[in-house]
Design a protein around this motif. Structure first.
Motif, PDB file in Angstrom:
ATOM      1  N   SER A  82     -11.738   1.916   3.200  1.00  0.00           N
ATOM      2  CA  SER A  82     -11.286   3.053   3.993  1.00  0.00           C
ATOM      3  C   SER A  82      -9.869   3.375   3.543  1.00  0.00           C
ATOM      4  CB  SER A  82     -11.319   2.722   5.483  1.00  0.00           C
ATOM      5  OG  SER A  82     -11.051   3.874   6.236  1.00  0.00           O
ATOM      6  N   GLU A  83      -9.288   4.374   4.184  1.00  0.00           N
ATOM      7  CA  GLU A  83      -7.907   4.652   3.829  1.00  0.00           C
ATOM      8  C   GLU A  83      -7.044   3.600   4.531  1.00  0.00           C
ATOM      9  OE1 GLU A  83      -4.088   5.726   3.603  1.00  0.00           O
ATOM     10  OE2 GLU A  83      -5.020   6.029   5.547  1.00  0.00           O
ATOM     11  N   ALA A 134     -11.505   7.224   6.479  1.00  0.00           N
ATOM     12  CA  ALA A 134     -11.048   7.457   5.097  1.00  0.00           C
ATOM     13  C   ALA A 134     -10.828   8.943   4.872  1.00  0.00           C
ATOM     14  CB  ALA A 134     -12.064   6.919   4.098  1.00  0.00           C
ATOM     15  N   TRP A 180      -2.655  11.002   1.975  1.00  0.00           N
ATOM     16  CA  TRP A 180      -2.631  11.166   0.529  1.00  0.00           C
ATOM     17  C   TRP A 180      -2.655  12.622   0.088  1.00  0.00           C
ATOM     18  CZ3 TRP A 180      -1.567   7.080  -2.501  1.00  0.00           C
ATOM     19  CH2 TRP A 180      -1.616   5.828  -1.885  1.00  0.00           C
ATOM     20  N   ASP A 224      -7.239  10.159   3.901  1.00  0.00           N
ATOM     21  CA  ASP A 224      -7.049  10.750   2.576  1.00  0.00           C
ATOM     22  C   ASP A 224      -6.459  12.151   2.684  1.00  0.00           C
ATOM     23  OD1 ASP A 224      -7.842   8.496   1.287  1.00  0.00           O
ATOM     24  OD2 ASP A 224      -9.766   9.243   0.589  1.00  0.00           O
ATOM     25  N   ASN A 230      -8.640  -4.827  -5.228  1.00  0.00           N
ATOM     26  CA  ASN A 230      -9.700  -3.815  -5.191  1.00  0.00           C
ATOM     27  C   ASN A 230     -10.627  -3.951  -6.404  1.00  0.00           C
ATOM     28  OD1 ASN A 230     -11.117  -1.274  -5.419  1.00  0.00           O
ATOM     29  ND2 ASN A 230      -9.673  -0.518  -3.863  1.00  0.00           N
ATOM     30  N   PHE A 245      -6.575   8.741  -4.887  1.00  0.00           N
ATOM     31  CA  PHE A 245      -7.437   7.678  -5.407  1.00  0.00           C
ATOM     32  C   PHE A 245      -8.677   7.513  -4.540  1.00  0.00           C
ATOM     33  CE2 PHE A 245      -4.465   5.526  -8.402  1.00  0.00           C
ATOM     34  CZ  PHE A 245      -3.331   6.279  -8.130  1.00  0.00           C
ATOM     35  N   THR A 246      -9.412   8.577  -4.308  1.00  0.00           N
ATOM     36  CA  THR A 246     -10.574   8.468  -3.422  1.00  0.00           C
ATOM     37  C   THR A 246     -11.498   7.347  -3.894  1.00  0.00           C
ATOM     38  OG1 THR A 246     -10.460  10.861  -3.422  1.00  0.00           O
ATOM     39  CG2 THR A 246     -12.262   9.847  -2.192  1.00  0.00           C
ATOM     40  N   GLY A 247     -11.877   6.491  -2.968  1.00  0.00           N
ATOM     41  CA  GLY A 247     -12.736   5.376  -3.321  1.00  0.00           C
ATOM     42  C   GLY A 247     -12.098   4.435  -4.332  1.00  0.00           C
ATOM     43  N   GLY A 248     -10.791   4.466  -4.432  1.00  0.00           N
ATOM     44  CA  GLY A 248     -10.090   3.539  -5.305  1.00  0.00           C
ATOM     45  C   GLY A 248     -10.049   3.952  -6.759  1.00  0.00           C
ATOM     46  N   TYR A 306       0.827  -1.201   0.000  1.00  0.00           N
ATOM     47  CA  TYR A 306       0.000   0.000   0.000  1.00  0.00           C
ATOM     48  C   TYR A 306       0.870   1.263   0.000  1.00  0.00           C
ATOM     49  CZ  TYR A 306      -3.962   2.994   1.305  1.00  0.00           C
ATOM     50  OH  TYR A 306      -4.940   3.947   1.344  1.00  0.00           O
ATOM     51  N   GLU A 351      -4.784  -2.885  -2.112  1.00  0.00           N
ATOM     52  CA  GLU A 351      -5.396  -2.428  -3.364  1.00  0.00           C
ATOM     53  C   GLU A 351      -5.317  -3.466  -4.485  1.00  0.00           C
ATOM     54  OE1 GLU A 351      -6.909   0.706  -4.000  1.00  0.00           O
ATOM     55  OE2 GLU A 351      -6.936   0.634  -1.810  1.00  0.00           O
ATOM     56  N   GLN A 373     -12.207  -2.933  -0.821  1.00  0.00           N
ATOM     57  CA  GLN A 373     -11.125  -3.592  -0.083  1.00  0.00           C
ATOM     58  C   GLN A 373     -11.573  -4.817   0.724  1.00  0.00           C
ATOM     59  OE1 GLN A 373      -9.967  -0.178   2.191  1.00  0.00           O
ATOM     60  NE2 GLN A 373      -8.560   0.581   0.620  1.00  0.00           N
TER      61      GLN A 373
HETATM   62  O1  LIG Z   1     -10.962   7.118  -0.331  1.00  0.00           O
HETATM   63  C1  LIG Z   1     -10.761   6.062   0.553  1.00  0.00           C
HETATM   64  C2  LIG Z   1      -9.855   5.007  -0.012  1.00  0.00           C
HETATM   65  O2  LIG Z   1     -10.384   4.456  -1.169  1.00  0.00           O
HETATM   66  C3  LIG Z   1      -9.692   3.411  -1.781  1.00  0.00           C
HETATM   67  O3  LIG Z   1      -9.970   2.219  -1.251  1.00  0.00           O
HETATM   68  C4  LIG Z   1      -8.232   3.584  -1.879  1.00  0.00           C
HETATM   69  O4  LIG Z   1      -7.928   4.303  -3.009  1.00  0.00           O
HETATM   70  C5  LIG Z   1      -7.644   4.275  -0.706  1.00  0.00           C
HETATM   71  O5  LIG Z   1      -6.322   4.648  -0.963  1.00  0.00           O
HETATM   72  C6  LIG Z   1      -8.462   5.462  -0.311  1.00  0.00           C
HETATM   73  O6  LIG Z   1      -7.889   6.050   0.793  1.00  0.00           O
END
Ligand SMILES: OC[C@H]1O[C@H](O)[C@@H](O)[C@@H](O)[C@@H]1O
Ligand SMILES: OC[C@H]1O[C@H](O)[C@@H](O)[C@@H](O)[C@@H]1O
Ligand SMILES: OC[C@H]1O[C@H](O)[C@@H](O)[C@@H](O)[C@@H]1O
Lengths: 250, 282, 250, 282, 250, 282
Positions: free
Chosen positions: D74-75, D118, D126, D122, D32, C64-67, C22, D29, D38
């Motif tokens: 989540s993050e 998250a 991030w 984020d 994913n 990558f919000t929400g992947g 990650y 990921e 996740q």
């Molecule tokens: O936005 C929440 C979450 O969503 C995804 O699962 C990924 O991209 C994570 O890196 C991010 O933090």
């Protein structure tokens, strides 16, 4: 070395460690002050000041908590400065020479404080007969005579004969050692600053140290300039906290 | 009761207070001994004023002198407030003559406050004011300006002014107000701001006066040599001086403040690294 | 282009988008990292790094919000860097070349995530029989094989044949277009920074953006220098707010 | 009850936790999917630890595996605290066996916290940490220093350390303390300061790396030409880069974050303004 | 001097002191504005602007509390600028010339305000008969006619004949006096700034003055740069205090 | 009651308010007399709107006109809020016709608020906004950019926008909300920040535009001359300009603001010190 200059050095060291006037001997015993006087005597004011200031920086953080002397900047200065001026020594090497004397001076101070125990016992007797004049002498006159003997004599002797000895040694110093003293000259001031951080540096205000540092490192501000900014910032913080505590800003 | 009114009721005049302070200022550390530290200086400072206070009361005077030869140690500048308060207490004791103010109260006040006030004074006067003034002096001196040799005298000057102010207000305001002031946040605010200024200056000074760098270079064929100091400067200007200051800082933190042992070590390290061309002093 | 280098590129892209570890692929898939490796391979480390960093800056704000992947910095980098190093292309033109691939890469990621649905349904079956080893394979092994095919093959092909095509095109590029790419190279990083402001820029802290900006604009501080000041300021604010909330500063 | 005592009562050792985190870290990921995001990684991370927790209770183990294949997102770094807490809840469930901790409670906790955490992650990991590290890397790389290519690895390093710390404290402190922490101001303070640092850096980076200016000049007879960029610099240095950043910012604000559409527009604008000599890239 | 230019000056002074439009005459009567117009007329825009701005700085702090004019920047400007441009006078000497007129202008303003008492008594009569049009004339038309006479005439006359007189005097000015005017040109702006400190400078925010000062003195930031930093700092403080008061940041 | 609803119940339209403001804006200071200051301008501004409010009520209209010819003085921009409130009060008076709003209430409101609002406006508009805009204009002009001659027009522009906003919100929100706003901390916060910005700018401007230094030199045999200005710069850059600004500041503080007397003194001092080579202007 000239006998007159040696006597002057002895006298300067006496004055600078006599402790006459609280905090006054931080000025009269400062290597910078010595550097100024001796620079004038030797006709090279600038070099005198520079050696003095370089030595001063090493000891800038010293605090005599509980009366204990952690190192003796005055002895360091009064030995190194005249010898350096006389022999044309590099500033850095002079600093290297100064440091051991900074340590030796501690013993002189310890002798002084041990001998002072005598005067307090004397003073108690005078107190019983309410002789305030004699108490005054116990508090000032007698200890001053003692300190005169403890300080004038050794410095007079060392400065009288020291220069020749040092010149002899210096002729044999290889360049590598001189470079090493150069590093010491650049490194030792760190000691002075670290000590102060020990005393005043609580974690939540440490960032100010770094702001000051980087102001110089990245913006090339002079120390005076940094002081100007520092004063302003500290004043803002003081006024703010006073306002928040509802104190009168006076 | 206004300050003016208080003043009129008091035995000691401004001149007496000035003399007391002069005697104190001159002798604080001169007679400092391992046994009782500033005791003798304290007694010497008060002796003449006590004589005036206990005018005809020989016994009282004698006891007072003896009383103030007991162990005492505080920071000399801020500590002068204690002298002031003690004088006001002695005065009250001399006046009332009953036991409303006993010897124990006076001594208790002295010994109770000398510690905390030493902490305040050592931080503000010795830990902040002194190094700042000496730093300014150093920086002027290093530019070759002879005024640098005189700037250190600003320090005793400040000490005299602050100290006398302390003594006088201690005498006029008395015990309660000093205790009150100690409890108010003002002193903490002052210490905090002064420490900030101090740290800020130490940062600036470290950056200016801690002068070490590395002359190391790595040369490869057909390409310019890699100058280590250049890479360090790219990452953070002044990284070596910072390392030096905090190396020493953590040494002290972890090993205790063995000043002179460390100074010797630093010289050894300097000689070795200088000799082998690992560090240079500028 | 050399078949070995093409294979290396394919492999680098696979590693950089495998998502193994990650946040790790933010390093292994960073255009800067690609630039370093390929710079070494082509014997022009500096140019490799500079192209890589210039591309990196465009995508610096991506989250990558929400992947969801908004753009693929790795594909942008792995296509543009080797071709630029091979053909001696300007940095700016290389950036112009990179950008469309940054968009194309999104589709690869979408394929990956669609195919992953298969493995989760598989994993449910294994869960019922409590076969944690197979769950592990569904979670890691199988998707990694899929992503390898999705990433290695196209990049291998493009880098193998791309350089020649690009060289042909470049010979016809008029100066006006090259100037235009120059503008793009200077303008596109603004995108990366604007995105981050979208995420973290509440109004009452926006002034800090401008302080940082003008510190560089008016005082010429380097980014590292700005980082140093920024850290100090943020630390002061953190400690202050912790003090006010009466939290322990730990 | 001290942390040490808590630890002793727990089924999972530090080693188990490390393994759990490693499985998580590796796979977050990778699997994913649009459908459950996740979920698979979550289940995979916990599977071995759950086996140990439900030692002899096959049914319980199976149910737990199924339970953690449900939708989760989540993050990954801060989110690891959820894994820790969930393990402690599973443990309690395995021990008590009655319904004191039902399936719903565990799932409720997971789904309740995954959103807010998250958001925190984020922003901090991030939105702030990542761009700062990559910015430092870029700036080193642009100076031609190869260390710039390695600096990005500081980011996964930080993720590993923070994430494992989260998982472990989640496991040891349990549900209540996490909820408590979320409610305390500390996290907000942290986000605030981190955002300030982030914005500050974005400002500095915008100023350094957004390099556009105008080459426009107007010439009049008998006088020096008026250089537009000079006038702009007189008014505000960096006015064009600022305009670019906030132009894009407001585009996103008003039109939505269509990243790739905008990127294409920017290239078109660049080509046109570059071609006609309205802007230049430096 | 050319009669047309003299008429222009008279007109500019009338416009700049007519008070038509609240705050507008801070622009139309600004020495900078005069400098721009007259610079264009004399074909030396730059010098016009520089003299205008130098005069402006002296009066930058002026506030008409209670309607009282402490000094008349417009008269100072409209006299000094054309004469300086015409005779090629130094900027500093022009400033020295401007200052006395800055004082003289006060009397013109006093005449104006005295005469205005007449119109208010008139207006009361019109109010009784509800003639709002006549009230309008009392409020605007009539006073404007008066001010036209008060301003146009004297400036027209002075500028018409002034330049020659001044040239004569200037030929006799010794260098020492010119140096003295140089000092005045550097010193007088201090007046403008000191006045503003009087108005807005509470003690607890005074440090900001010095931060601004030293930002320029030690870091060489331009005034615009300083403005940029100042805005950011003021915004941070505003947002902070609003947050603490729980006000909506709007 | 929403603002829209309030608006509908009101007699005056946006157009009426704009006209009122235009009449005010144009005439504020034109008819300013020692006797009643802005009274005539106030009445003139409101006259047409009052006519509309008191449509058929001749007597009411006349009284209103007379009422607003009474002494009035405030800062014209922020003060426009008073016009707005007064119009809303007049409207209520015209409607209700009973004595619920008496003449005294209206006049009381005007005279009660005109002082405090003058203070606010003089600080924000005249003490901060004006010098900042003129300073920017000066600095552009001194670089020879003709745009400097136009920048001052930003000031009346800002005055128009703020002033009209004030009048309108005063009219719509009415008396209570204005009083409430005055009591909230917002205005103080605004003044505080504006003053900070103002002071900051004055510092920067003083440093840039107060240009005095000393040409004094002392020469000794066999050594470089001592240049006094060099020593001053070592101590504190800009020490003479600071001394000048605060010299004047304290002169005003102690002696009162005799602007023109001081200006004459400054010229005399300049001539003397310039003549004897003690100071120079740069
Ligand atoms: O936005 C929440 C979450 O969503 C995804 O699962 C990924 O991209 C994570 O890196 C991010 O933090
Ligand atoms: O530490 C308290 C105090 O102790 C000693 O008496 C002296 O060195 C003082 O200077 C010091 O302040
Ligand atoms: O002082 C209040 C007020 O007084 C006068 O009427 C005018 O000069 C205004 O500009 C000023 O704001």
């Amino acid at each position: 070395m000239n006998i007159l200059i040696a006597a002057l050095c002895g006298f300067l060291y006496f004055i600078g460690t006599s402790r006459l006037g609280y905090g006054l001997t931080q000025a009269t015993g400062s290597p910078i002050f010595y550097g100024m006087i001796l620079g004038l005597v030797y006709g090279d004011l600038e070099k005198g000041l520079i050696i003095g200031a370089t030595i001063q920086l090493i000891y800038i953080g010293i605090i005599f908590t509980g009366g204990n002397m952690p190192a003796d900047q005055s002895l360091a200065g009064i030995i190194a400065i005249p010898i350096a001026l006389q022999t044309g020594m590099d500033v850095e090497v002079a600093v290297g020479l100064a440091v051991p004397f900074g340590i030796l001076g501690i013993f002189i101070d310890q002798l002084r404080r041990i001998s002072n125990s005598y005067w307090i016992s004397k003073a108690e007797k005078y107190a019983e007969v309410m002789d305030s004049k004699k108490i005054f002498h116990c508090a000032i006159t007698y200890p001053t005579i003692v300190i005169f003997l403890l300080t004038f004599v050794p410095v007079f002797a060392i400065t009288l004969f020291g220069a020749d000895a040092v010149t002899t040694v210096m002729n044999f110093l290889p360049q590598g050692i001189i470079d090493g003293f150069g590093v010491a000259g650049g490194l030792l001031p760190a000691l002075g600053f670290a000590i102060i951080i020990m005393v005043i540096g609580k974690r939540d205000i440490m960032p100010y140290f770094f702001i000051g540092f980087f102001l110089v490192a990245y913006l090339g501000v002079s120390t005076m300039g940094a002081a100007a900014f520092g004063f302003c910032v500290a004043a803002i913080i003081l006024f703010n906290s006073m306002k928040q505590n509802g104190q009168e800003a006076g | 009761m206004s300050l003016e009114e208080v003043k009129e009721q008091r035995v000691l005049t401004d001149k007496d207070l000035k003399k007391t302070y002069a005697r104190w200022y001159l002798s604080v550390e001169v007679s400092n001994s391992y046994e009782r530290l500033q005791a003798l200086a304290f007694c010497n400072a008060l002796s003449e004023s006590l004589k005036k206070i206990y005018k005809d009361d020989e016994e009282g005077y004698k006891e007072a002198l003896m009383r103030h030869l007991q162990f005492y140690n505080s920071e000399g500048t801020f500590g002068a407030v204690i002298h002031g308060v003690v004088l006001s207490m002695e005065e009250e004791k001399a006046k009332s003559k009953d036991e409303s103010i006993s010897e124990e109260v006076i001594t208790g006040f002295k010994t109770g406050l000398m510690g905390p006030i030493a902490g305040i004074g050592d931080t503000l006067i010795w830990g902040t004011l002194k190094p700042i003034i000496l730093a300014l002096a150093s920086s002027l001196a290093l530019s070759g300006l002879f005024i640098g040799g005189l700037v250190p005298f600003l320090f005793p000057l400040a000490v005299i002014l602050i100290g006398y102010g302390m003594l006088k207000s201690g005498y006029l305001l008395g015990k309660e107000s000093v205790v009150k002031l100690m409890k108010s946040g003002l002193i903490n605010n002052l210490i905090n701001s002064a420490s900030i200024l101090g740290l800020f200056m130490m940062g600036a000074l470290s950056s200016t006066y801690v002068k070490i760098s590395t002359p190391l270079k790595f040369s490869f064929e057909n390409s310019e040599p890699i100058v280590i100091q250049d890479i360090l400067d790219q990452i953070l200007v002044g990284i070596l001086p910072i390392a030096a200051v905090f190396g020493i800082y953590f040494y002290f933190k972890l090993r205790g403040q063995y000043y002179n042992r460390l100074i010797m070590w630093l010289i050894v390290i300097s000689l070795v690294t200088g000799f082998f061309g690992i560090l240079q002093g500028s």
